[in-house]
Structure formats: structure tokens, C-alpha cells
Scaffold this motif. Structure first.
Motif, PDB file in Angstrom:
ATOM      1  N   GLY A   1    -122.052  16.044 -62.469  1.00 28.01           N
ATOM      2  CA  GLY A   1    -120.884  15.302 -62.010  1.00 28.01           C
ATOM      3  C   GLY A   1    -119.616  16.117 -62.137  1.00 28.01           C
ATOM      4  N   SER A   2    -119.454  16.824 -63.242  1.00 24.69           N
ATOM      5  CA  SER A   2    -118.248  17.620 -63.424  1.00 24.69           C
ATOM      6  C   SER A   2    -118.292  18.902 -62.597  1.00 24.69           C
ATOM      7  N   ALA A   3    -119.473  19.363 -62.223  1.00 21.62           N
ATOM      8  CA  ALA A   3    -119.600  20.588 -61.433  1.00 21.62           C
ATOM      9  C   ALA A   3    -119.286  20.367 -59.963  1.00 21.62           C
ATOM     10  N   ILE A   4    -119.355  19.144 -59.495  1.00 24.54           N
ATOM     11  CA  ILE A   4    -119.152  18.873 -58.070  1.00 24.54           C
ATOM     12  C   ILE A   4    -117.703  19.113 -57.654  1.00 24.54           C
ATOM     13  N   GLY A   5    -116.760  18.902 -58.554  1.00 32.23           N
ATOM     14  CA  GLY A   5    -115.341  19.085 -58.232  1.00 32.23           C
ATOM     15  C   GLY A   5    -115.009  20.470 -57.715  1.00 32.23           C
ATOM     16  N   PRO A   6    -115.381  21.535 -58.448  1.00 31.59           N
ATOM     17  CA  PRO A   6    -115.098  22.890 -57.957  1.00 31.59           C
ATOM     18  C   PRO A   6    -115.822  23.208 -56.645  1.00 31.59           C
ATOM     19  N   ILE A   7    -117.022  22.688 -56.467  1.00 29.05           N
ATOM     20  CA  ILE A   7    -117.759  22.911 -55.221  1.00 29.05           C
ATOM     21  C   ILE A   7    -117.013  22.271 -54.062  1.00 29.05           C
ATOM     22  N   ILE A   8    -116.581  21.038 -54.244  1.00 26.33           N
ATOM     23  CA  ILE A   8    -115.838  20.325 -53.198  1.00 26.33           C
ATOM     24  C   ILE A   8    -114.554  21.070 -52.867  1.00 26.33           C
TER      25      ILE A   8
ATOM     26  N   ALA B   1    -114.711   7.770 -58.041  1.00 31.37           N
ATOM     27  CA  ALA B   1    -114.473   7.270 -56.684  1.00 31.37           C
ATOM     28  C   ALA B   1    -113.915   8.377 -55.807  1.00 31.37           C
ATOM     29  N   GLU B   2    -113.052   9.207 -56.367  1.00 28.88           N
ATOM     30  CA  GLU B   2    -112.478  10.334 -55.634  1.00 28.88           C
ATOM     31  C   GLU B   2    -113.569  11.324 -55.218  1.00 28.88           C
ATOM     32  N   GLU B   3    -114.468  11.668 -56.154  1.00 26.93           N
ATOM     33  CA  GLU B   3    -115.558  12.581 -55.836  1.00 26.93           C
ATOM     34  C   GLU B   3    -116.469  11.994 -54.757  1.00 26.93           C
ATOM     35  N   LEU B   4    -116.783  10.709 -54.859  1.00 21.32           N
ATOM     36  CA  LEU B   4    -117.615  10.060 -53.844  1.00 21.32           C
ATOM     37  C   LEU B   4    -116.947  10.094 -52.477  1.00 21.32           C
ATOM     38  N   ASN B   5    -115.636   9.857 -52.447  1.00 23.15           N
ATOM     39  CA  ASN B   5    -114.888   9.919 -51.195  1.00 23.15           C
ATOM     40  C   ASN B   5    -114.922  11.327 -50.610  1.00 23.15           C
ATOM     41  N   GLN B   6    -114.753  12.328 -51.450  1.00 24.33           N
ATOM     42  CA  GLN B   6    -114.779  13.712 -50.982  1.00 24.33           C
ATOM     43  C   GLN B   6    -116.173  14.102 -50.492  1.00 24.33           C
TER      44      GLN B   6
ATOM     45  N   ARG C   1    -118.313  12.069 -49.131  1.00 28.49           N
ATOM     46  CA  ARG C   1    -118.435  11.445 -47.805  1.00 28.49           C
ATOM     47  C   ARG C   1    -117.699  12.269 -46.751  1.00 28.49           C
ATOM     48  N   ARG C   2    -116.520  12.773 -47.100  1.00 29.41           N
ATOM     49  CA  ARG C   2    -115.757  13.606 -46.160  1.00 29.41           C
ATOM     50  C   ARG C   2    -116.521  14.881 -45.806  1.00 29.41           C
ATOM     51  N   ILE C   3    -117.127  15.510 -46.814  1.00 30.74           N
ATOM     52  CA  ILE C   3    -117.908  16.718 -46.550  1.00 30.74           C
ATOM     53  C   ILE C   3    -119.093  16.395 -45.653  1.00 30.74           C
ATOM     54  N   SER C   4    -119.784  15.311 -45.945  1.00 28.27           N
ATOM     55  CA  SER C   4    -120.916  14.899 -45.103  1.00 28.27           C
ATOM     56  C   SER C   4    -120.464  14.641 -43.674  1.00 28.27           C
ATOM     57  N   ASP C   5    -119.352  13.957 -43.531  1.00 31.87           N
ATOM     58  CA  ASP C   5    -118.807  13.687 -42.191  1.00 31.87           C
ATOM     59  C   ASP C   5    -118.446  14.991 -41.476  1.00 31.87           C
ATOM     60  N   HIS C   6    -117.805  15.907 -42.194  1.00 30.78           N
ATOM     61  CA  HIS C   6    -117.419  17.189 -41.603  1.00 30.78           C
ATOM     62  C   HIS C   6    -118.658  17.994 -41.189  1.00 30.78           C
ATOM     63  N   LEU C   7    -119.705  17.941 -42.001  1.00 26.91           N
ATOM     64  CA  LEU C   7    -120.944  18.623 -41.638  1.00 26.91           C
ATOM     65  C   LEU C   7    -121.553  17.994 -40.388  1.00 26.91           C
ATOM     66  N   ASP C   8    -121.597  16.668 -40.360  1.00 26.57           N
ATOM     67  CA  ASP C   8    -122.163  15.955 -39.207  1.00 26.57           C
ATOM     68  C   ASP C   8    -121.405  16.261 -37.917  1.00 26.57           C
ATOM     69  N   MET C   9    -120.089  16.424 -38.024  1.00 26.49           N
ATOM     70  CA  MET C   9    -119.256  16.673 -36.847  1.00 26.49           C
ATOM     71  C   MET C   9    -119.157  18.162 -36.500  1.00 26.49           C
ATOM     72  N   GLY C  10    -119.763  19.014 -37.327  1.00 27.04           N
ATOM     73  CA  GLY C  10    -119.705  20.455 -37.066  1.00 27.04           C
ATOM     74  C   GLY C  10    -118.378  21.086 -37.426  1.00 27.04           C
TER      75      GLY C  10
END
Length: 67
Positions: A9-16, A45-50, A52-61
Motif C-alpha cells: 500500500g505504501s509502495a503504490i504512491g511512488p509508482i503512481i 481513497a486518494e490512491e484508489l482514485n489515482q 482508477r485514473r491510471i487504469s483509465d489512461h491505459l484503457d484510452m492509450g
């Protein structure tokens, strides 16, 4: 790689941050990103939102996938 759920959970922040800053996602980033999603880690909640944004950006290319 440490697979302790609390550290995922704490490692996802730098990746995002790295993904959004560069506009690219590496295979290592993608692996860490999906491990964090699939884990039982408690994400804010912020990490979950981010995530989702990454997933959306990947889906949209909108993110470039690099080696």
C-alpha cells in the motif's frame, strides 16, 4: 520484492507519481501497480482514485507502455 501487504500500500504512491510524471509505465511499474491492486493492502481513497485514473489512461492509450 517484499510482498508484505502493508508495504504494498505504501509502495503504490511512488509508482503512481512516477507514472503520472513521466506519462509512461514500465513493466516493473505495471507489475508493482497490479500487485498492489491484487493485494489485501489498505489503500487510501486518494490512491484508489489515482489507480482508477491510471487504469483509465491505459484503457484510452494515454500512457505509453515501455520496457
Amino acid at each position: 520484492m517484499n510482498t508484505d501487504n502493508s508495504s504494498l500500500g505504501s509502495a503504490i504512491g511512488p509508482i503512481i507519481q512516477r507514472i503520472f510524471t513521466s506519462g509512461k509505465i514500465t513493466q516493473a511499474d505495471e507489475c508493482g501497480f497490479f500487485m498492489a491492486i491484487a493485494s489485501d493492502a489498505v489503500l487510501s481513497a486518494e490512491e484508489l482514485n489515482q489507480i482508477r485514473r491510471i487504469s483509465d489512461h491505459l484503457d484510452m492509450g494515454l500512457l505509453k507502455v515501455v520496457d
